[in-house]
Scaffold this motif. Structure first.
Motif: not given
Lengths: 400, 313
Positions: B161-167, B181-183, B191-192
């Motif tokens: 998948t394109s991206w993974a939800s931080g939830s 880590g996160f920006d 968006g992180d």
């Protein structure tokens, strides 16, 4: 109680059997709610979703009866194993009950008889509750003890994916949730069709066990509609105007829609309509205002329909007249067209004759004579004044 | 790291960052995660688990005030699955990205589960997420959210998948370290996770969705079927619409999004638009990466192809 907008809440007739069923006071340690989770053990993936949604409830004053209807071999053990994986605080409130025989309504009646909650609510194994599902019912029951409590349900389309989840039968959500059902309960609306799925309401348990408000086992489908309407008529309904559960609509795969043909649904709908027609109905407070409003709307609709019908009639008449006038004008135009053609031909003929005359010797001689004559006239005018009006005193109307 | 199939199962850290989450909700969260970790240990998927809770609230939700690591007072509510639990009150609102980065500093485990406090883990969630790491090319595994599933598409066969939800996602600690880590310079709340996923993919890792890794995320619906969101979420979401395409070398999209914010009838959008316009004028926008558009995906207002839209009529 069924409430129409703008009407005050009126206490329902309180049956001794259910009075206080929704009160905040916990009677003899009974939980507020028993969830009757109906499954046939054929959809472990969605059952796990449904159980998760119950485990995550913000209010834990409820128990769960997983009613495994006509289980195939090993189905009950599989469900028990799934339940056992949850945290003991939730798993300890879940009982797995095999139920043999009967139709869709049978497990619900069996479950209601085993329930300890003051209210009972149904949830199917492909439904999912939002985390506030139980809390919504409890708050509404606290406001109006003893009534049916009703919340809103959203629908979402899903598609079966056999074997997609590492051998498990998975599914895929293919639509956003739609809030198609009314946010508040309206008894009159519900006479037309079922607008509250089975996971959208809870009834006092004793209304089922002591007052005979059971789910009708003779109905193959729509048992929830029939049940809700009888319970609503007897107890009244308190609405919790919140979306608190999802009803899955399967574009493919097993569901009650596929278990029963369209004709069964249609016939059962007619049966329930007939029951509503035959039964005396004690309408909830506020219904008279609602009926008046509906009657007024119908009257206005009828008047508008009549007005529009008259308008259509008039327009048709105008159209006919216009059509006739157009036909007449068309015929005249054709005649004019003929005249114009004749004139054009005559003009062309005249122009040809004129050209011929201009090119003749006689015409050129006449032109020269005419020019000489004109010059003589101008000389005469200059000598003796002009009778035809020049640019001198007296002005001119004709010009030279 | 060690992983499934190796001699020793990996160690796991679970970390969450809360902001004024009620203590009762934290108890439910901790119980569920502990049960999921216990299940994973019984299944041999992990060898140990720690739970780290970072608190951005003005006043501590759990435990004693102060910024030091203190034991979770509710240790007895997480039996069987958690070896060690820590609670840190940051004393400042670092945002989700900043809070997680602060917790990453002390990470010694092989895997880290980044998860929201308003979630409830299914019993098999951790086991399934770790199973998703069986392929060594996978760096991030995303769980499936209920009742409102995320609409972004994934390959039904591989889960890519394109991206993974931080939830709720599981990441290799090595991935977190590799990409830093996160920006937090760019992202606070929204968006992180998209940026984290895309940078992980730029570094060569795969990001996969795991539908059997269930997690209930306590989201609610409005009467018209829209997901309810707070003003803070809307504000950060609006900001990301400009920052993310700028970051991923789609200045055309970023400027179009900025113009839309500035022209919006909504005051909040216009405020965000003015703030970002000032950054653009001051040359204070992020340096672009992914010049070949190898990972970034912008589809309408989304960052992936979606199976459906919550904005559909």
């Amino acid at each position: 109680m069924t409430q129409l907008p703008g009407t005050p809440a009126t206490p329902p007739v309180e049956h001794p059997a259910v009075a206080g069923a929704g009160s905040a006071r916990d009677q003899h340690g009974a939980p507020f709610l028993t969830v009757l989770l109906r499954t046939r053990g054929r959809r472990p993936a969605t059952l796990e979703d449904a159980l998760l949604s119950l485990a995550a409830q913000t209010c834990d004053r409820f128990e769960v009866l997983v009613l495994v209807h006509d289980p195939e071999e090993g189905a009950v053990a599989a469900v028990e194993a799934t339940v056992a994986t949850f945290h003991p605080r939730f798993a300890g409130r879940v009982r797995v009950v095999p139920v043999e025989g009967g139709g869709r309504a049978h497990p619900l009646n069996v479950g209601a008889r085993m329930a300890r909650g003051r209210y009972v609510a149904a949830l199917d194994d492909d439904d999912v509750a939002f985390a506030n599902w139980v809390a919504c019912f409890e708050e509404a029951a606290g406001r109006a003890p003893g009534r049916v409590v009703r919340a809103c349900v959203a629908t979402q389309t899903v598609r079966s994916l056999p074997g997609a989840w590492g051998g498990d039968d998975g599914y895929e959500v293919v639509s956003r949730p739609h809030v198609d059902y009314p946010i508040e309960f309206d008894y009159l609306d519900h006479l037309v069709d079922n607008r509250t799925p089975n996971n959208g309401y809870a009834v006092p348990r004793q209304a089922v066990t002591d007052l005979g408000l059971t789910w009708d086992e003779s109905l193959p489908v729509l048992e929830d509609w029939d049940h809700l309407m009888r319970a609503a008529a007897a107890l009244g309904v308190e609405s919790a105007p919140t979306v608190s559960a999802l009803l899955r609509s399967w574009s493919e795969g097993l569901s009650s829609k596929t278990d029963h043909g369209a004709e069964v649904w249609k016939q059962t709908h007619r049966t329930i309509e007939e029951r509503h027609t035959q039964a005396p109905v004690l309408l909830p407070a506020g219904s008279a205002a609602g009926l008046r409003a509906r009657a007024l709307r119908e009257e206005l609709t009828r008047r508008e329909r009549d007005r529009l019908a008259g308008e259509v009639q008039r327009l048709r008449s105008d159209a006919r007249q216009l059509s006739e006038s157009l036909g007449d004008a068309g015929r005249r135009l054709e005649a004019v067209d003929v005249d114009v053609s004749a004139l054009r031909a005559a003009l062309a003929d005249a122009e040809a004759q004129l050209d011929a005359m201009r090119s003749s010797t006689t015409w050129r001689a006449a032109q020269r004579a005419l020019a000489a004559l004109t010059a003589l006239r101008r000389l005469a005018a200059l000598a003796g004044g002009s009778r035809t009006g020049g640019r001198g005193a007296g002005g001119s109307r004709g010009g030279g | 790291m060690t992983g499934p199939g190796d001699a020793a199962p990996p160690s796991l850290r679970v970390q969450t960052v809360l902001y004024r989450t009620p203590a009762g909700a934290m108890t439910r969260f901790a119980e569920a995660v502990a049960a999921a970790c216990a299940g994973a240990r019984r299944a041999g998927a992990i060898r140990s688990a720690s739970l780290w809770i970072g608190d951005c609230s003005p006043e501590p939700v759990l435990g004693a005030p102060g910024g030091g690591a203190t034991p979770l007072p509710a240790d007895d509510l997480v039996p069987g699955g958690i070896d060690e639990s820590r609670y840190l009150h940051f004393g400042a609102n670092l945002g989700s990205a900043g809070g997680h980065n602060r917790l990453f500093r002390t990470m010694t485990e092989d895997l880290v589960l980044v998860v929201n406090p308003d979630t409830y883990a299914a019993p098999r969630m951790v086991t399934e997420l770790v199973a998703g790491m069986a392929d060594p090319t996978v760096g991030v595994v995303e769980g499936r959210q209920l009742p409102l599933e995320h609409p972004k598409a994934h390959d039904p066969r591989t889960g890519d998948t394109s991206w993974a939800s931080g939830s709720c996602f599981l990441a290799r600690a090595s991935v977190v370290r590799a990409i830093g880590g996160f920006d937090t310079d760019l992202f606070f709340l929204h968006g992180d996770d998209v940026d984290f996923s895309w940078r992980a993919r730029l570094a060569g890792w795969r990001v996969v969705h795991r539908p059997t890794a269930r997690v209930l995320h306590d989201k609610r619906l409005s009467e018209d079927g829209m997901i309810l969101a707070g003003e803070g979420e809307l504000e950060h979401s609006a900001r990301v619409r400009v920052l993310l395409p700028w970051r991923y070398d789609r200045r055309d999209l970023a400027l179009a999004a900025l113009a839309a914010l500035e022209a919006s009838p909504d005051a909040l959008s216009r405020r965000v638009g003015a703030e970002l316009r000032a950054r653009v004028d001051a040359g204070d926008m992020p340096e672009a990466i992914d010049h070949d558009h190898a990972v970034a995906q912008f589809v309408d207002q989304d960052y992936a192809d979606h199976r459906f839209s919550y904005a559909d009529v």
